[in-house]
Scaffold this motif. Structure first.
Motif, PDB file in Angstrom:
ATOM      1  N   PHE A 165       4.386  -1.786  -9.681  1.00 45.88           N
ATOM      2  CA  PHE A 165       4.296  -1.187  -8.693  1.00 45.88           C
ATOM      3  C   PHE A 165       3.512  -2.020  -7.587  1.00 45.88           C
ATOM      4  O   PHE A 165       3.695  -2.323  -6.348  1.00 45.88           O
ATOM      5  N   THR A 176       9.918   2.665 -11.032  1.00 51.91           N
ATOM      6  CA  THR A 176       8.817   2.040 -10.457  1.00 51.91           C
ATOM      7  C   THR A 176       9.379   1.145  -9.364  1.00 51.91           C
ATOM      8  O   THR A 176       8.799   0.796  -8.298  1.00 51.91           O
ATOM      9  N   LEU A 222       3.230   7.570  -8.876  1.00 47.48           N
ATOM     10  CA  LEU A 222       2.987   7.051 -10.283  1.00 47.48           C
ATOM     11  C   LEU A 222       2.598   7.828 -11.418  1.00 47.48           C
ATOM     12  O   LEU A 222       2.846   8.120 -12.578  1.00 47.48           O
TER      13      LEU A 222
END
Length: 488
Positions: free
Chosen positions: A389, A430, A471
């Motif tokens: 990320f 992600t 997340l």
């Protein structure tokens, strides 16, 4: 007088320097790694850096990398079979037989029918009419529009630039909300920011949502994990549904529009629908072909029938659009985005496969596994997802990022004991939502962050908050959901 086309020669400096330096230290390469493996690594890294500095469009940059690969003897033109051992050395022409590249190229051509027939705009106006009585309702309508278009248009930039942003801009100006002006906060800033995050959600929901998803699917296949249209959708549907509910609310709270009620939006949409008139025959055919394609893509993930291969389904859909006259062959040939992605995606996947065949990825994963001995796979996977990320702050291309890090990260996760399915899907997701970082994170970010409705500081600040939410949603809810449906 004819002149030469512009070439960003300065953009070659960094990738050339990186490639030459890595190549020159081949004699100093780590133990257990062959010279061809290190040399292939040098060319691959230089190519990825070139995709970032962009001396040429990404198709041209990757083509240069492929040419260098042949010139230094790391790959032949055609497949070569050793008569003694029967071993096959794959040539560069085999790169262009990659099914994922052809799938997304055909999907690009299919998607052109959305704009040509006006079906995309009709869907947009209908949603605004249905949900647009309040500004937050328009936010949800834009999100719904993106989710629908995500199944139909494989380019996230095309969805934003071709359909969603024009609608968003028109609504904003209809409420006297203008860019680079204090009035931007009336409603334009909120809707623009909402449009960007709606695009992230549509990208995460479908394997055909954007090119990096297809890169992930091909890289995962190198580790013997097969991502199909239905398996991706099944894994994504719950976390995306949760995010679809949560994200518009969060944006409404942290970046609220001054205008809360929007009764005129319904009339605005109704007027546009009246201008369009009844649903046309091309729109009906376009809808039926896309519905058929989605049904067959779902079935292709359930039944092992060669004729239901997902790439063949895309070819079938394009054939039907040509046969019915919705599209012409000229339309298909004019879709430069389709042919461009066919070139660069095929080349990047081929180069990654060479890293595997030369043993680089295996060496890398074993080296990391040794250094992480004693650390649980759960911690390793969390760290890898976080790195996937936040390293996107250093990338201006989701494709380049995914190509550079996905396979190494997946190899490390599996080597430390993490379930293959969970690791493959979490890292792939992600790669979709890490666009919620910078104003240069991907194509839609470049479009919406430069409209004048959102200041750069606002973009970074609010995206940092939303990134944490993504997340948590995908990392926690997504993980539990994938456990329930048996992915791990």
């Amino acid at each position: 007088m004819k002149t030469l086309e512009k070439v960003n020669y300065k953009g070659f400096i960094l990738p050339l320097a990186v490639g030459v330096i890595l190549w020159c230290i081949t004699p100093l390469r780590p133990a257990g790694l062959s010279a061809p493996a290190w040399e292939m690594f040098a060319i691959f890294v230089a190519t990825i850096v070139g995709c970032i500095t962009k001396p040429l469009p990404i198709g041209g940059t990757t083509l240069i990398g492929l040419i260098v690969t042949v010139l230094v003897g790391l790959a032949p033109i055609k497949d070569i079979v050793d008569p003694k051992t029967g071993k096959v050395t794959t040539g560069i022409l085999s790169a262009f037989s990659n099914s994922a590249s052809w799938l997304i190229a055909m999907a690009f051509i299919m998607a052109y029918g959305i704009s040509k027939t006006g079906l995309g705009n009709r869907i947009a106006y209908w949603m605004i009419k249905r949900f647009g009585k309040k500004s937050i309702g328009i936010g949800y309508a834009i999100t719904g529009l993106e989710l629908v278009l995500g199944a139909l248009i494989p380019s996230n930039s095309a969805r934003t630039g071709g359909v969603v942003w024009p609608v968003t801009e028109s609504i904003s100006k209809d409420y006297d909300s203008y860019p680079n002006d204090p009035s931007r906060k009336k409603i334009g800033a909120y809707l623009s920011f909402m449009a960007f995050h709606a695009n992230i959600l549509s990208t995460a929901l479908f394997i055909t949502g954007a090119a990096p998803n297809m890169v992930a699917s091909q890289m995962a296949a190198q580790k013997n994990y097969n991502m199909t249209w239905i398996s991706w959708f099944s894994a994504a549907v719950v976390p995306v549904l949760v995010a679809t509910i949560v994200i518009p609310l969060v944006i409404y709270k942290i970046f609220p529009p001054e205008i809360k009620e929007t009764p005129n939006a319904e009339k605005w949409a109704t007027d546009h629908l009246k201008e369009m008139g009844p649903v046309t025959k091309p729109e009906k055919i376009m809808s039926m072909v896309f519905l058929l394609a989605i049904i067959l893509w779902v079935l292709s993930g359930v039944f092992e029938i060669p004729q239901l291969d997902s790439t063949f389904v895309a070819f079938l859909a394009v054939g039907l659009l040509l046969l019915t006259g919705v599209l012409t062959m000229k339309d298909a040939l004019n879709q430069t985005g389709a042919w461009n992605i066919l070139i660069w995606l095929s080349i990047l996947i081929f180069m990654a496969s060479k890293l595997i065949s030369f043993g680089f990825i295996d060496w890398f994963s074993k080296t990391i596994q040794t250094s992480l001995h004693g650390i649980s796979w759960q911690i390793v996977l969390v760290v890898l997802v976080i790195l996937m990320f936040y390293t996107h702050y250093f990338f201006a291309s989701g494709t380049a990022h995914m190509t550079a890090l996905y396979l190494p990260f997946l190899s490390v996760a599996v080597a430390t004991g993490a379930p293959l399915g969970l690791s493959a899907m979490l890292l792939a997701f992600t790669g979709a939502f890490n666009a919620s970082t910078t104003h240069y994170a991907n194509g839609p970010a470049s479009i919406l962050a430069t409209t004048g409705y959102i200041k750069q500081g606002e973009w970074w600040k609010y995206n940092f908050i939303l990134g944490i939410i993504y997340l948590l949603i995908f990392g926690v809810i997504g993980t539990f959901w994938m456990k329930i449906i048996g992915i791990w």
